[in-house]
Design a protein around this motif. Structure first.
Motif, PDB file in Angstrom:
ATOM      1  N   VAL A 169      -8.185  -3.116 -16.031  1.00 31.76           N
ATOM      2  CA  VAL A 169      -6.816  -2.951 -16.339  1.00 31.76           C
ATOM      3  C   VAL A 169      -6.711  -2.621 -17.746  1.00 31.76           C
ATOM      4  N   ARG A 170      -5.601  -1.422 -18.015  1.00 27.88           N
ATOM      5  CA  ARG A 170      -5.485  -0.909 -19.304  1.00 27.88           C
ATOM      6  C   ARG A 170      -4.234  -1.477 -20.227  1.00 27.88           C
ATOM      7  N   ASN A 171      -3.529  -2.008 -19.291  1.00 24.39           N
ATOM      8  CA  ASN A 171      -2.438  -3.064 -20.145  1.00 24.39           C
ATOM      9  C   ASN A 171      -1.542  -4.093 -19.385  1.00 24.39           C
ATOM     10  N   GLN A 172      -0.727  -4.712 -19.770  1.00 25.74           N
ATOM     11  CA  GLN A 172      -0.187  -5.931 -19.200  1.00 25.74           C
ATOM     12  C   GLN A 172       0.591  -5.585 -17.677  1.00 25.74           C
ATOM     13  N   GLU A 173       1.078  -4.277 -17.701  1.00 19.51           N
ATOM     14  CA  GLU A 173       1.820  -3.995 -16.499  1.00 19.51           C
ATOM     15  C   GLU A 173       0.659  -3.912 -15.489  1.00 19.51           C
ATOM     16  N   GLU A 174      -0.299  -3.423 -15.563  1.00 23.61           N
ATOM     17  CA  GLU A 174      -1.463  -3.198 -14.771  1.00 23.61           C
ATOM     18  C   GLU A 174      -2.080  -4.652 -14.411  1.00 23.61           C
ATOM     19  N   ALA A 175      -1.988  -5.533 -15.252  1.00 24.23           N
ATOM     20  CA  ALA A 175      -2.449  -6.730 -15.008  1.00 24.23           C
ATOM     21  C   ALA A 175      -1.584  -7.695 -14.084  1.00 24.23           C
ATOM     22  N   GLY A 176      -0.218  -7.243 -14.542  1.00 29.53           N
ATOM     23  CA  GLY A 176       0.617  -7.894 -13.516  1.00 29.53           C
ATOM     24  C   GLY A 176       0.566  -7.520 -12.127  1.00 29.53           C
ATOM     25  N   VAL A 177       0.115  -6.134 -11.904  1.00 22.82           N
ATOM     26  CA  VAL A 177       0.271  -5.448 -10.523  1.00 22.82           C
ATOM     27  C   VAL A 177      -1.008  -6.110  -9.872  1.00 22.82           C
ATOM     28  N   PHE A 178      -2.207  -6.392 -10.606  1.00 24.25           N
ATOM     29  CA  PHE A 178      -3.468  -6.715 -10.092  1.00 24.25           C
ATOM     30  C   PHE A 178      -3.138  -8.351  -9.605  1.00 24.25           C
ATOM     31  N   MET A 179      -2.485  -9.096 -10.526  1.00 20.91           N
ATOM     32  CA  MET A 179      -2.273 -10.297 -10.092  1.00 20.91           C
ATOM     33  C   MET A 179      -1.439 -10.774  -9.042  1.00 20.91           C
ATOM     34  N   GLU A 180      -0.483  -9.816  -8.753  1.00 17.47           N
ATOM     35  CA  GLU A 180       0.479  -9.775  -7.549  1.00 17.47           C
ATOM     36  C   GLU A 180      -0.421  -9.598  -6.396  1.00 17.47           C
ATOM     37  N   ALA A 181      -1.288  -8.374  -6.522  1.00 19.31           N
ATOM     38  CA  ALA A 181      -2.161  -8.090  -5.377  1.00 19.31           C
ATOM     39  C   ALA A 181      -3.160  -9.146  -5.152  1.00 19.31           C
ATOM     40  N   PHE A 182      -3.842  -9.753  -6.258  1.00 18.77           N
ATOM     41  CA  PHE A 182      -4.737 -10.752  -6.074  1.00 18.77           C
ATOM     42  C   PHE A 182      -4.068 -12.139  -5.170  1.00 18.77           C
ATOM     43  N   ASN A 183      -2.916 -12.406  -5.756  1.00 14.45           N
ATOM     44  CA  ASN A 183      -2.253 -13.568  -5.034  1.00 14.45           C
ATOM     45  C   ASN A 183      -1.911 -13.235  -3.647  1.00 14.45           C
ATOM     46  N   ASN A 184      -1.518 -11.927  -3.309  1.00  9.55           N
ATOM     47  CA  ASN A 184      -1.316 -11.791  -1.825  1.00  9.55           C
ATOM     48  C   ASN A 184      -2.718 -11.570  -1.043  1.00  9.55           C
ATOM     49  N   GLY A 185      -3.698 -11.876  -1.559  1.00  6.43           N
ATOM     50  CA  GLY A 185      -4.900 -11.833  -0.917  1.00  6.43           C
ATOM     51  C   GLY A 185      -5.518 -10.397  -0.575  1.00  6.43           C
ATOM     52  N   GLU A 186      -5.246  -9.527  -1.399  1.00  2.57           N
ATOM     53  CA  GLU A 186      -5.686  -8.002  -1.144  1.00  2.57           C
ATOM     54  C   GLU A 186      -7.132  -7.824  -1.414  1.00  2.57           C
ATOM     55  N   TYR A 187      -7.704  -8.821  -2.342  1.00  3.86           N
ATOM     56  CA  TYR A 187      -9.112  -8.387  -2.752  1.00  3.86           C
ATOM     57  C   TYR A 187      -9.880  -9.284  -2.166  1.00  3.86           C
ATOM     58  N   LYS A 188      -9.583 -10.241  -1.302  1.00  9.81           N
ATOM     59  CA  LYS A 188     -10.457 -11.505  -0.584  1.00  9.81           C
ATOM     60  C   LYS A 188     -11.549 -10.718   0.135  1.00  9.81           C
ATOM     61  N   LEU A 189     -11.482  -9.905   1.155  1.00  2.44           N
ATOM     62  CA  LEU A 189     -12.489  -9.183   1.746  1.00  2.44           C
ATOM     63  C   LEU A 189     -13.670  -8.415   0.965  1.00  2.44           C
ATOM     64  N   GLU A 190     -12.925  -7.753  -0.149  1.00  3.55           N
ATOM     65  CA  GLU A 190     -13.874  -6.952  -1.003  1.00  3.55           C
ATOM     66  C   GLU A 190     -14.685  -7.823  -1.852  1.00  3.55           C
ATOM     67  N   ALA A 191     -14.001  -9.258  -2.205  1.00  2.00           N
ATOM     68  CA  ALA A 191     -14.738 -10.189  -3.041  1.00  2.00           C
ATOM     69  C   ALA A 191     -16.138 -10.807  -2.346  1.00  2.00           C
ATOM     70  N   GLU A 192     -15.671 -10.978  -0.915  1.00  2.00           N
ATOM     71  CA  GLU A 192     -16.696 -11.548  -0.011  1.00  2.00           C
ATOM     72  C   GLU A 192     -17.828 -10.695   0.176  1.00  2.00           C
ATOM     73  N   GLU A 193     -17.466  -9.428   0.262  1.00  2.00           N
ATOM     74  CA  GLU A 193     -18.735  -8.158   0.306  1.00  2.00           C
ATOM     75  C   GLU A 193     -19.499  -7.996  -0.943  1.00  2.00           C
ATOM     76  N   SER A 194     -18.905  -8.241  -2.005  1.00  2.00           N
ATOM     77  CA  SER A 194     -19.466  -8.112  -3.231  1.00  2.00           C
ATOM     78  C   SER A 194     -20.483  -9.238  -3.393  1.00  2.00           C
TER      79      SER A 194
END
Length: 82
Positions: free
Chosen positions: A51-76
């Motif tokens: 993430v390049r700035n605080q705005e992108e960090a907020g977007v990431f945290m919202e997506a993370f809390n919604n479970g959007e990265y769960k499958l990708e994390a398991e595959e990783s």
């Protein structure tokens, strides 16, 4: 002289902020670029989102809390274990 900008990396498995990295202004990656880094919390190598700035960090945290990265994390993590 080259200008640098600090970027943060967030683990897609635990959602915590990892170590920052300096990037040259001319060598910027796209939004939410993935990089496999060591996570101090998970104690393993896993994809991190850049993430390049605080705005992108907020977007990431919202997506993370919604479970959007769960499958990708398991595959990783499966790729690291094999």
């Amino acid at each position: 002289m080259a200008k640098y900008e600090m970027h943060d990396f967030y683990c897609i498995n635990c959602g915590r902020k990892g170590l920052p990295c300096q990037r040259k202004m001319g060598r910027m990656h796209g939004e939410f670029h993935r990089k496999k880094l060591w996570c101090c919390t998970c104690k393993t190598e896993v994809n991190h989102v850049e993430v390049r700035n605080q705005e992108e960090a907020g977007v990431f945290m919202e997506a993370f809390n919604n479970g959007e990265y769960k499958l990708e994390a398991e595959e990783s993590l499966c790729a690291v274990r094999s």
